[in-house]
Design a protein around this motif. Structure first.
Motif, short mmCIF file in Angstrom:
data_model
loop_
_atom_site.label_atom_id
_atom_site.label_comp_id
_atom_site.label_asym_id
_atom_site.label_seq_id
_atom_site.Cartn_x
_atom_site.Cartn_y
_atom_site.Cartn_z
N VAL A 294 -93.14 -42.25 -24.54
CA VAL A 294 -94.22 -41.86 -25.45
C VAL A 294 -93.66 -41.86 -26.88
N LEU A 295 -94.29 -42.62 -27.75
CA LEU A 295 -93.84 -42.73 -29.14
C LEU A 295 -94.93 -42.21 -30.07
N LEU A 296 -94.64 -41.09 -30.75
CA LEU A 296 -95.54 -40.56 -31.76
C LEU A 296 -95.11 -41.06 -33.13
N SER A 297 -96.06 -41.43 -33.95
CA SER A 297 -95.71 -41.85 -35.31
C SER A 297 -96.75 -41.29 -36.28
N ASP A 298 -96.27 -40.93 -37.47
CA ASP A 298 -97.15 -40.34 -38.48
C ASP A 298 -96.60 -40.70 -39.86
N VAL A 299 -97.47 -41.18 -40.71
CA VAL A 299 -97.06 -41.56 -42.08
C VAL A 299 -97.23 -40.36 -43.00
N VAL A 300 -96.19 -40.07 -43.74
CA VAL A 300 -96.26 -38.97 -44.71
C VAL A 300 -97.37 -39.29 -45.71
N VAL A 307 -89.77 -33.39 -46.35
CA VAL A 307 -88.67 -32.45 -46.51
C VAL A 307 -87.58 -32.84 -45.51
N PRO A 308 -86.43 -33.30 -45.95
CA PRO A 308 -85.40 -33.80 -45.05
C PRO A 308 -84.98 -32.77 -44.01
N GLY A 309 -84.68 -33.29 -42.79
CA GLY A 309 -84.14 -32.46 -41.73
C GLY A 309 -85.11 -31.52 -41.08
N THR A 310 -86.43 -31.81 -41.19
CA THR A 310 -87.41 -30.87 -40.64
C THR A 310 -88.14 -31.39 -39.39
N ILE A 311 -87.70 -32.52 -38.86
CA ILE A 311 -88.33 -33.01 -37.63
C ILE A 311 -87.83 -32.17 -36.45
N LEU A 342 -85.94 -37.93 -29.37
CA LEU A 342 -85.33 -38.66 -30.49
C LEU A 342 -86.34 -38.75 -31.63
N GLY A 343 -85.97 -38.21 -32.78
CA GLY A 343 -86.83 -38.26 -33.96
C GLY A 343 -86.18 -39.04 -35.09
N ALA A 344 -86.99 -39.53 -36.04
CA ALA A 344 -86.43 -40.30 -37.16
C ALA A 344 -87.43 -40.31 -38.31
N TYR A 345 -86.89 -40.54 -39.51
CA TYR A 345 -87.72 -40.72 -40.70
C TYR A 345 -87.31 -42.03 -41.37
N ILE A 352 -92.73 -40.94 -39.93
CA ILE A 352 -92.05 -40.06 -38.99
C ILE A 352 -92.29 -40.59 -37.58
N THR A 353 -91.24 -40.68 -36.76
CA THR A 353 -91.41 -41.06 -35.36
C THR A 353 -90.76 -40.02 -34.46
N ALA A 354 -91.36 -39.84 -33.29
CA ALA A 354 -90.82 -38.94 -32.27
C ALA A 354 -90.96 -39.63 -30.92
N THR A 355 -89.84 -39.80 -30.22
CA THR A 355 -89.85 -40.46 -28.91
C THR A 355 -89.63 -39.44 -27.81
N ILE A 356 -90.54 -39.46 -26.83
CA ILE A 356 -90.46 -38.57 -25.66
C ILE A 356 -90.22 -39.47 -24.45
N PRO A 357 -89.02 -39.46 -23.86
CA PRO A 357 -88.72 -40.39 -22.77
C PRO A 357 -89.68 -40.29 -21.59
#
Length: 374
Positions: A294-300, A307-311, A342-345, A352-357
């Motif tokens: 499952v891949l969540l994505s959201d555009v700031v 704000v860095p480091g807040t995922i 796994l998250g990333a910016y 912003i992306t968030a991966t849920i295996p």
């Protein structure tokens, strides 16, 4: 004449005899000498009488080899056959081997009435247009219009052939198993293109006749569950068509909460310079079926800065103001942080992306990140 008298007679006549047997020999297959083969044997005797060589020959003893009926039937694919809802002409492969010492026809009977547990799982649906066919071009794949023979014709000893059980998966079937069984029945061979009659064994209490081909069933009980029995001239094998879910009831909800500004600590407002936390909650509402990768994505959004480091990714709380209680803080650069997620910016795309295996059935996972209002 007594043994002693016979010995004295031979000595008196000065006769010495040697007896030898002569017979026929034939190459054998794994199934053995072909049924109907005539085996003949005569004995020779050579001897001398007063220095003169003599010979004598016995009568010829003859018999024919009887038919030892045997076969093996196996499912010829690993595990279940994975199919889709509404799939037509789905098929299972079986391999039939003739272990009989003669050419055989075989009748084929397929069934879905599997009343005992021959395979793991539960049989909960049936195929439509249920049929059985022989592999006509020996390519191991069911070809409609090519594979049309419904019985095995003239299978040689030690030879094997593929058989297909074919059917259509109901369109309304979203998950489940359909068990099928193949019964292969030995029949008379010898005439190509003609379906031979089912073999009838010679009663075991019948005396062997040297000039007749007796039929003896030598097959084992190959399923041990009651469909097959030993020495019945038949073989059974089983397979399962499995429909797996292709979708789940996946929902995503998003909220935005102002968590601080530089004016008020009691009720922060969406002022320039305020910090806003976005929360995405993804829920799999289907029982027993997981959603993978499952891949969540959201555009700031415009007019805000990430704000860095807040995922943070993890278990969702009941209140949106703290949606990732017990969550795992992620690395912005997409490298693995703690936890299974796994998250990333991406600063270029501001995404912003968030991966849920794996998101299990009836489970919820949340991802949050923060932005500053410009």
């Amino acid at each position: 004449m007594s043994k002693t008298g016979a010995r004295k007679a031979l000595i008196a006549g000065s006769a010495v005899a040697f007896v030898a047997a002569a017979g026929t020999a034939e190459a054998q297959s794994t199934a053995g000498t072909t049924a109907g083969t005539t085996i003949s044997n005569t004995a020779q005797a050579s001897y001398t009488v007063n220095g003169t060589s003599q010979t004598a020959q016995s009568n010829t003893a003859t018999f024919v080899v009887d038919r030892k009926v045997n076969l093996t039937v196996i499912a010829d694919q690993p595990g279940n056959i994975l199919v889709n809802s509404g799939q037509t002409a789905a098929y299972a492969r079986f391999k039939v081997t003739n272990n009989t010492n003669g050419i055989q026809d075989f009748h084929l009977a397929a069934t879905q009435a599997i009343s005992v547990a021959v395979l793991p799982g539960t049989d909960n649906y049936d195929l439509n247009n249920f049929k059985v066919f022989v592999d006509g071009n020996n390519n191991g794949t069911y070809d409609p219009g090519v594979d049309t023979m419904t019985y095995i014709d003239e299978l040689a000893p030690d030879a094997n052939i593929e058989v297909f059980i074919v059917g259509d998966v109901p369109a309304a079937q979203s998950t489940g198993l359909a068990f099928v069984g193949l019964d292969v029945i030995a029949a008379t061979g010898g005439t190509s293109g003609t379906k031979g009659a089912v073999l009838i064994p010679t009663p075991l209490n019948t005396l062997n006749q040297d000039s007749e081909i007796d039929v003896v069933f030598a097959d084992n009980d190959n399923d041990g569950v009651g469909f097959d029995i030993a020495r019945n001239g038949q073989g059974w094998a089983y397979a399962a068509f499995e429909v797996r879910a292709s979708n789940v009831a996946l929902t995503v909800t998003k909220s935005a909460n102002v968590i601080s500004d530089d004016v008020s600590t009691l009720n922060p407002k969406a002022l320039p310079g305020a910090i806003v936390e976005y929360c995405l909650k993804v829920t799999n509402g289907t029982t027993g079926v997981a959603a993978d990768n499952v891949l969540l994505s959201d555009v700031v959004p415009a007019n805000t800065t990430y704000v860095p480091g807040t995922i943070v990714i993890g278990a969702a709380a009941s209140v949106l103001t703290d949606c990732t209680v017990s969550g795992y803080t992620q690395n912005d650069n997409g490298t693995q942080a703690s936890g299974p997620y796994l998250g990333a910016y991406n600063a270029t795309t501001k995404t912003i992306t968030a991966t849920i295996p794996t998101l299990s059935g009836n489970a919820t996972v949340a991802a949050s990140f923060r932005v500053k209002i410009n």
